[in-house]
Each structure stands twice: as structure tokens, then as C-alpha cells.
Design an enzyme around this catalytic site. Structure first.
Site, mmCIF file in Angstrom:
data_model
loop_
_atom_site.group_PDB
_atom_site.id
_atom_site.type_symbol
_atom_site.label_atom_id
_atom_site.label_comp_id
_atom_site.label_asym_id
_atom_site.label_seq_id
_atom_site.Cartn_x
_atom_site.Cartn_y
_atom_site.Cartn_z
ATOM 1 N N ASP A 211 0.823 -1.195 0.000
ATOM 2 C CA ASP A 211 0.000 0.000 0.000
ATOM 3 C C ASP A 211 0.868 1.260 0.000
ATOM 4 O OD1 ASP A 211 -2.625 0.753 -0.042
ATOM 5 O OD2 ASP A 211 -3.079 0.135 2.011
ATOM 6 N N ASP A 212 0.680 2.133 -0.996
ATOM 7 C CA ASP A 212 1.294 3.476 -0.981
ATOM 8 C C ASP A 212 2.826 3.456 -1.031
ATOM 9 O OD1 ASP A 212 -1.382 3.934 -0.415
ATOM 10 O OD2 ASP A 212 -1.011 5.559 0.979
ATOM 11 N N CYS B 157 -6.240 4.006 -3.710
ATOM 12 C CA CYS B 157 -6.200 2.557 -3.458
ATOM 13 C C CYS B 157 -7.243 1.761 -4.242
ATOM 14 C CB CYS B 157 -6.384 2.271 -1.972
ATOM 15 S SG CYS B 157 -5.209 3.133 -0.931
ATOM 16 N N HIS C 201 -9.410 -3.506 -2.233
ATOM 17 C CA HIS C 201 -9.731 -2.529 -1.204
ATOM 18 C C HIS C 201 -11.012 -3.018 -0.525
ATOM 19 C CE1 HIS C 201 -9.241 1.466 0.592
ATOM 20 N NE2 HIS C 201 -10.552 1.437 0.705
ATOM 21 N N ASP D 92 0.161 -0.321 -5.077
ATOM 22 C CA ASP D 92 -1.028 0.181 -5.770
ATOM 23 C C ASP D 92 -0.815 1.579 -6.349
ATOM 24 O OD1 ASP D 92 -1.040 1.336 -3.225
ATOM 25 O OD2 ASP D 92 -3.132 0.849 -2.774
ATOM 26 N N HIS D 93 0.120 2.348 -5.796
ATOM 27 C CA HIS D 93 0.497 3.675 -6.318
ATOM 28 C C HIS D 93 1.615 4.186 -5.427
ATOM 29 C CE1 HIS D 93 -1.881 4.908 -2.916
ATOM 30 N NE2 HIS D 93 -2.931 4.310 -3.430
#
Length: 522
Positions: free
Chosen positions: A11-12, A50, A104, A300-301
Site C-alpha cells: 500500500d502506498d 487505493c 480494497h 497500488d500507487h
């Protein structure tokens, strides 16, 4: 009879990893994975949020096809009954397993992480996940707070553990079950950190003395940044420690010393996550599965760490859209592993470990929407067909394209990669291009600019990234019929990577762009 798949999504996580050239971070286990993998240094998410990003890469469709730009709709109901990557593996004889944050959670995956369509058994969520945003951070006053910067004593945490530790334990348990049952598996493991709050075992701070932490190279809001492009990082402002700073909305800078603390804790959270990855890969070794398991590692990014005066994701800049992406394929990215050999011994980030270099590296621009066809090809499954222009009625197709053809490409050969370029969407003058997008409620930063709900979206920023440029156009968007009007342009951005790698100087208005658009439209 086909290889297993271990799919790790973080995540992130922007590419602050040793294998991506970051000199400060300690990420020995992910770097060790990279040393046996092909690493893509220009991989991009389709939206820096997300739920939309995950639904996009798990279905192989872009956000305009999933119709998810926020958190509040389930694609099978609101867009089309699209098959997912794990569903496709399940239908092809794999046991599919989900641990941690893969889809998510919530409406966007039908409150079930898309079970039973995507998974063979109900997905696992760590029991301590529910405390993520509780007051668990001990402040200087000795009291507990809901802070952004949150190093903790794990023994004081509810349950004496943290969610990612629980996810690692469950993933290891499942690996051993699969080994015992000799079942072919697709195991997806989703790690929460470095997502906010930056809550991690406090000993990881020792790896990053504050005096070694610099500010972002460009911690100011660029002069020619259109206001619609700016994300005002409201989620950060709501944390108690940031709220206490009384930073003005929307542009007010975070004080330098606190910027350093955020950056320090992001790095510490990455090292904590690296340890979890190391334990997981070591368990794969212990189970004797490293020689027949494909491993994918991605995020995810990204996440802004003060660049452009911004924090968090919610934008079209590289810092928000660019992700790590690597593939370990036994016998392909590495010579065949003898059965039982150690490929991934656990590495302790507190030891001084010499850095390792990726087995192979591709500069080719690629997109996360291509994960589904790529993994299908690597596993020897039939690659889902390319979607037609409108595909709401088609269950199985992909808007990505398999990137396996880039695996062996040395840098010289990439220039010759001309095949697969017969449709204009996917090709930019026969050059790979990544598309990202981000919605906004208004031309100027609002309290809901970071995460507008569908009904409030008025503008969509469509961004294209080639090896040389990032070009973004912000256009009028109608959420009632999901239509973008490219005749009604609110702002444009153009960044030239060679002279402006951090995307600080928007040259759209002060350049003759005839040549550029001839190239785009040529």
C-alpha cells in the site's frame, strides 16, 4: 504443470528501495528479490488511489471501464461483470488465496474482497487491522494519540502485534498448507505499510537518524502548477500531530523539521515492511517452493513526500503514480534453482549488507493494468484477449498488454520493440506510454479535492507518461454519464523528463508545442 504465483502488493509504496537506486533506505530483502528478478523502473498505476488502482489491475481494465474513481461502487454491479486475475487463475485450477489488503475492502469489492468469485476460501484480514486509526501512538505527553508519525512498542499494541506481522504469519501458514496438500496456488499478500498512519515498531527509527534525512528536492508548490492539479493532502491534516501544526489550507507548508519526521517515518515503515517480505520469502524457501513459484512485487500507487509542496497520493505526478514492479520467474529471470537451494535467506536490515543489483532492468514504460495478461502468459495460461473499445458487456478481456516481451530486452533492444503497436490507444508513435487519471471536484483545491465522490466529480485529469515526457490535460467530466469532454479543457501540464525529472516546471504555456502534438497525434 504450471508454476505457483506469489503476488505481493504494498500500500502506498513509491520506489524508495535500494534496488531502485535509493541510497538512504534499508530494504535488503526486496533488493535480494530484485537480484533474481526483472525490475521495471518506469511502471505506473492507472489512478493514485487505493480502490480504483486495485480494481483496475485486478480486472485488467482502466478506471473509465471499471467506472470506479472513488470507493463507493462494485464494478460487477455498476460497470460490467468483469473477471479478475485471481478468478481466472481459480478457473484454471489454482487455489486462490488472499491475505491482508489485496482488494480494497468495503463496497468496491462487495464487502467480501470479491469472494467467492476471486478466491477459493474467504480472504484473511488481520484482527488488529481495526485499530489502525485508533489512538495508539504515544506522544511526548505520555498520552495516546491518533498521529501520522507513529513509532510504537509492539508489546503495547492491542493483541501485542501489528496487522502486517499477522498477515505474514498467515501467508506463511498457507504456504505450508499448500506444500503439504501439493496444491497449485495463487497467493496474494497485501501489506498495509507504508500507508498512513506511519505506525511501525519503534526500533526501525534507529536505521534513520534524523540528521541523515533531507527534505524533498523540490518542497515548494511549482509556480506554473495549475491549481486543479494540486492535491491538498486533507487525510494528513486530520492526524492529531499534523493538526497541531495549524498549517494553512490548501498550500501552507509543513514546517521543515516535521517534514523530516514524516520522511523518516515513511522510510522506517518501508524497512519494517521489507522485514515482513523477507520472512515471507524465507518461508517460501523453507517450503521448497522457490523453484516453482513466480513472484510479483508491486504497489497500488506511490506517495508524495513533500515534492511540489504535496503529501500523500491523489495526483498525476510520478511521485504518486510510479510504483516498484518486479517479476521473479524461476528459469527465466534466474537460472533454474536446484530443489531445496536457498534463494531468499532472510536478511536483517540492522546488519550492514552490501547492496545487490537487479538481475535485469527495463526502462520501458509499463502500466499496472498489464499485470493480468502478463501473469497469465508467465503461468502458461491463455492470455485474455484485448478488449474492444467498449467492453462493458465482455467478462474476460484486458485493456493492458502482456509485458513479457520486455523481459529479455537489453536496453539497446527496447528501441526495436515495435510490434503490438497497431492501435493508437496503446501506442504513442510506436513508443510505450502509461496512462493515469485523477478526478477533481473543482478548479481550485477543496476539502474533497483528494477524494471526490463520483457525484461531485466535475473535472478529470488525464495524464500520459512516455520515457521523455509527462503530459496532462484536465477536462470537463460529467459523472452522470461518465463522459469526458476534451473540447472543454480547464488546464494542461507538460514536463520534459530530461531537463526536469522532478516535474517542477510546467512548460505547456511557454513552448511551441507543434512538434509535440504532431508526435502525439502523428
Amino acid at each position: 504443470d504450471g508454476m505457483n504465483v506469489l503476488f505481493i502488493v504494498v500500500d502506498d509504496l513509491r520506489p524508495v528501495l535500494g534496488c531502485y537506486g535509493d541510497k538512504l533506505v534499508k530494504s535488503p530483502n526486496i533488493d535480494q528479490l530484485a537480484s533474481q528478478s526483472i525490475l521495471f523502473s518506469n511502471a505506473y498505476a492507472q489512478q493514485a488511489l487505493c480502490a480504483p488502482s486495485r480494481v483496475s489491475f485486478l480486472t485488467g481494465r482502466r478506471p473509465d471501464t471499471t467506472r470506479l474513481y472513488d470507493f463507493y461502487s462494485y464494478w460487477r454491479v455498476h460497470a460490467g461483470n468483469y473477471s479478475t486475475m485471481p478468478q481466472y487463475f481459480k478457473e484454471n485450477g489454482y487455489v486462490t488465496l488472499s491475505v491482508g489488503k489485496v482488494f480494497h475492502p468495503g463496497i468496491s469489492s462487495n464487502y467480501t474482497d470479491d469472494y467467492p468469485h476471486s478466491w477459493s476460501i474467504p480472504p484473511f484480514h488481520p484482527s488488529t487491522e481495526k485499530y489502525e486509526n485508533h489512538k495508539t501512538c504515544r506522544g511526548k505527553d505520555g498520552k495516546l494519540h491518533a498521529n501520522l508519525v507513529c513509532p510504537v512498542d509492539v508489546t503495547e499494541m492491542p493483541g501485542g502485534t501489528l496487522p502486517d506481522i499477522q498477515s505474514t504469519e498467515e501467508a506463511i501458514r498457507l504456504l505450508n498448507v499448500m506444500k503439504t496438500n501439493k496444491q497449485k496456488f495463487f497467493l496474494a499478500v497485501g501489506y498495509h505499510k507504508p500507508h498512513v498512519p506511519l505506525r511501525y515498531p519503534q526500533e526501525f527509527l534507529k536505521l534513520y537518524p534524523l540528521e541523515n534525512i533531507t527534505l524533498a528536492p523540490d518542497p515548494w508548490v511549482p509556480g506554473k502548477l495549475p491549481s486543479v492539479a494540486y492535491n491538498p493532502w486533507t487525510d494528513i491534516r486530520q492526524r492529531e500531530d499534523v493538526a497541531a501544526l495549524n498549517v494553512s489550507f490548501p498550500y501552507g507548508p509543513v514546517p521543515d523539521d516535521f517534514q523530516r519526521q514524516i520522511r523518516q517515518s515513511y522510510y522506517a515503515a518501508v524497512s519494517y515492511m521489507d522485514v515482513q517480505v523477507g520472512l515471507l520469502l524465507n518461508a517460501l524457501d523453507n517450503a521448497g517452493l522457490s523453484n516453482n513459484t513466480i513472484i510479483v512485487f508491486t504497489a497500488d500507487h506511490g506517495w508524495s513526500l513533500g515534492e511540489h509542496g504535496e503529501w500523500s497520493k491523489y495526483s498525476n505526478f510520478d511521485v504518486a503514480t510510479r510504483v516498484p514492479l518486479m517479476f521473479y520467474v524461476p528459469g527465466m529471470t534466474t537460472t533454474s534453482v536446484t530443489h531445496g537451494a536457498r534463494v531468499f535467506p532472510f536478511l536483517n536490515p540492522f546488519d550492514n549488507i552490501a547492496g545487490s543489483v537487479p538481475q535485469g532492468q527495463s526502462q520501458t514504460v509499463v502500466e499496472l493494468v498489464s499485470l493480468f495478461p502478463t501473469l497469465a502468459e508467465l503461468a502458461g495460461l491463455q492470455v485474455p484477449p484485448a478488449c474492444p473499445e467498449t467492453s462493458f458487456h465482455i467478462a474476460l478481456c484486458t485493456e493492458g498488454t502482456s509485458i513479457v516481451r520486455y523481459f529479455n530486452a537489453s536496453e539497446g533492444k527496447v528501441k526495436e520493440e515495435k510490434e503490438g503497436c497497431d492501435d493508437t490507444d496503446r501506442c504513442f508513435n510506436e513508443e510505450p506510454v502509461a496512462f493515469s487519471q485523477y478526478p477533481r471536484p473543482a478548479d481550485t483545491p477543496q476539502l474533497n479535492s483528494d477524494k471526490p465522490r463520483l457525484k461531485d466529480i466535475r473535472i478529470m485529469g488525464y495524464s500520459m507518461r512516455t520515457i521523455d515526457y509527462r503530459y496532462t490535460v484536465w477536462v470537463q467530466f460529467n459523472p452522470d454519464n461518465f463522459s469526458a469532454n476534451f473540447e472543454d479543457v480547464h488546464a494542461r501540464e507538460l514536463y520534459v523528463m530530461e531537463s526536469d525529472p522532478n516535474q517542477d516546471y510546467n512548460i505547456y504555456n511557454n513552448t511551441s508545442h507543434g512538434w509535440f502534438f504532431k508526435k502525439i497525434l502523428g
